[in-house]
Design a protein around this motif. Structure first.
Motif, mmCIF file in Angstrom:
data_model
loop_
_atom_site.group_PDB
_atom_site.id
_atom_site.type_symbol
_atom_site.label_atom_id
_atom_site.label_comp_id
_atom_site.label_asym_id
_atom_site.label_seq_id
_atom_site.Cartn_x
_atom_site.Cartn_y
_atom_site.Cartn_z
ATOM 1 N N GLY A 228 39.351 56.504 -0.993
ATOM 2 C CA GLY A 228 39.564 55.722 0.214
ATOM 3 C C GLY A 228 38.351 54.920 0.645
ATOM 4 N N GLU A 229 38.372 54.492 1.902
ATOM 5 C CA GLU A 229 37.336 53.599 2.430
ATOM 6 C C GLU A 229 35.953 54.239 2.434
ATOM 7 N N ILE A 230 35.891 55.551 2.653
ATOM 8 C CA ILE A 230 34.582 56.211 2.654
ATOM 9 C C ILE A 230 33.898 56.052 1.293
ATOM 10 N N SER A 231 34.698 56.084 0.229
ATOM 11 C CA SER A 231 34.127 55.921 -1.107
ATOM 12 C C SER A 231 33.638 54.499 -1.338
ATOM 13 N N SER A 232 34.374 53.534 -0.818
ATOM 14 C CA SER A 232 33.918 52.146 -0.944
ATOM 15 C C SER A 232 32.574 51.959 -0.247
ATOM 16 N N CYS A 247 36.531 62.969 -8.747
ATOM 17 C CA CYS A 247 37.129 64.283 -8.999
ATOM 18 C C CYS A 247 38.413 64.503 -8.210
ATOM 19 N N GLY A 248 38.549 63.801 -7.075
ATOM 20 C CA GLY A 248 39.734 63.998 -6.247
ATOM 21 C C GLY A 248 40.020 62.779 -5.408
ATOM 22 N N SER A 249 41.195 62.792 -4.788
ATOM 23 C CA SER A 249 41.612 61.698 -3.912
ATOM 24 C C SER A 249 42.323 62.263 -2.701
ATOM 25 N N ILE A 250 41.646 63.195 -2.042
ATOM 26 C CA ILE A 250 42.258 63.945 -0.953
ATOM 27 C C ILE A 250 42.799 63.027 0.137
ATOM 28 N N SER A 251 42.157 61.898 0.346
ATOM 29 C CA SER A 251 42.586 60.987 1.410
ATOM 30 C C SER A 251 43.999 60.472 1.210
ATOM 31 N N ALA A 252 44.525 60.565 -0.015
ATOM 32 C CA ALA A 252 45.855 60.016 -0.299
ATOM 33 C C ALA A 252 46.885 61.075 -0.685
ATOM 34 N N TYR A 253 46.499 62.345 -0.735
ATOM 35 C CA TYR A 253 47.414 63.369 -1.241
ATOM 36 C C TYR A 253 48.688 63.503 -0.409
ATOM 37 N N ASN A 254 48.598 63.217 0.884
ATOM 38 C CA ASN A 254 49.780 63.369 1.733
ATOM 39 C C ASN A 254 50.643 62.111 1.800
ATOM 40 N N GLU A 255 50.277 61.091 1.037
ATOM 41 C CA GLU A 255 51.128 59.900 0.972
ATOM 42 C C GLU A 255 52.452 60.246 0.277
#
Length: 343
Positions: A228-232, A247-255
């Motif tokens: 997500g944006e924090i990574s950018s 390693c992960g994409s927790i910000s999008a898991y609940n999409e």
């Protein structure tokens, strides 16, 4: 006959998993056949990949995941009664396996392996620091980021099972470590308990400005658990030839659909920074490491824990029936370190 219980996901998650998405099913296990063993679950780990992996499943399905159990009946000479084992059989109280057969799970190399020699450390670490999360932190950071003493390392999801280990391993390797977490309590914990040089609450801080202040000369290694944006914002501040482990994409898991581009949240493009700074960005999952190498990580992690160089924090929930609460609590960020359930 042995009565067992298991969690079944009966309807697909829509956003945060709901209690009605699950059903606890009771059933009887048949007598053992040749080479089979009956295992009683003792510790079950709950992790973000349980949510992310749900996007790849077809309901209904048994909830998968790592657990530590003990053999209570055996018709397999290699696994006598009393043997402690780690398996991927998930959220159940008892189960039967034939260790001679390959795993039926796409996320697991083998159906079962014996719990490593923990040298007196708690068995629960078999689903934590001396289990899959430890393997992920060890190889994902050391082999993909290739840290050098004196470099600056940033970790997101820093108070979780993997992130908390990555930050400490970076300190062992002589790096400056900055962690992002979701509460002031976690920020304080990372700095005072785990020895991070700086921790930042991404919910209240301007991520870009806070990192600029904490690492004015830029970032060498970034271990990304969130996306997500924090990574950018972080990648935009990488130094020349920086290394990023995704390693992960927790910000999008609940999409609704993790793999449907049209529905996913958007973030600032990173290509100008990747190009200008010749960054190496690589995705990492524990399956990328041959199972034969896991013992390498287990031995080193055990040594560090025993020596006091590495802490293996756990967030323990008591009771099989409370697995759902532990799961959604972990997704909400309630855990400090590895979330594990004592069955």
């Amino acid at each position: 006959m042995v009565k067992a219980r298991k969690f079944v996901i009966k309807q697909a998650f829509n956003g945060v998993p709901k209690k009605e998405d699950f059903e606890i099913v009771e059933y009887e296990l048949p007598p053992l056949k040749d080479n089979e063993i009956l295992i009683k679950s003792e510790w079950i780990g709950v992790d973000p990949y349980h949510r992310g992996g749900a996007h790849l499943q077809t309901v209904p399905y048994d909830q998968f995941g790592y657990q530590v159990g003990v053999v209570v009946q055996s018709k397999n000479l290699k696994y006598p009664r009393g043997t402690k084992v780690v398996s991927f059989e998930g959220w159940c109280t008892y189960f039967i396996l034939n260790p001679n057969l390959p795993s039926r799970h796409q996320f697991f190399y083998d159906s079962i392996y014996k719990l490593p020699d923990l040298q007196g450390l708690p068995d629960s670490l078999g689903v934590g620091a001396i289990g899959m999360p430890g393997v992920t932190a060890y190889f994902g950071f050391l082999e993909y980021c290739k840290p050098v003493a004196g470099e600056t390392v940033v970790v997101t999801g820093a108070a979780g099972a993997v992130g908390s280990l990555v930050g400490q391993i970076a300190k062992i390797k002589g790096c400056k470590v900055i962690g992002f977490a979701g509460s002031d309590e976690k920020v304080k914990w990372l700095e005072t308990e785990l020895g991070f040089d700086k921790a930042i609450n991404y919910k209240t801080a301007d991520v870009y400005k806070a990192l600029k202040e904490a690492a004015p000369e830029g970032v060498n290694c970034y271990f990304d658990n969130v996306g997500g944006e924090i990574s950018s914002a972080i990648i935009s501040q990488m130094r020349l030839r920086g290394r990023v482990t995704v390693c992960g994409s927790i910000s999008a898991y609940n999409e609704k659909d993790l793999f449907d581009y049209s529905t996913l949240p958007k973030a600032t493009i990173i290509q100008p920074f990747v190009l200008a700074n010749q960054l190496k960005v690589r995705g990492f999952g524990y399956l990328y490491v041959g199972f034969s190498r896991w013992s390498e990580a287990f031995n080193e992690l055990t040594k560090w824990i025993k020596s006091g160089q590495l802490k293996a924090p756990e967030h323990v929930t008591e009771g099989f029936d409370n697995l759902y609460d532990a799961f959604v609590g972990m997704l909400a960020g309630e855990n400090f370190g590895k979330s594990v359930v004592k069955v």
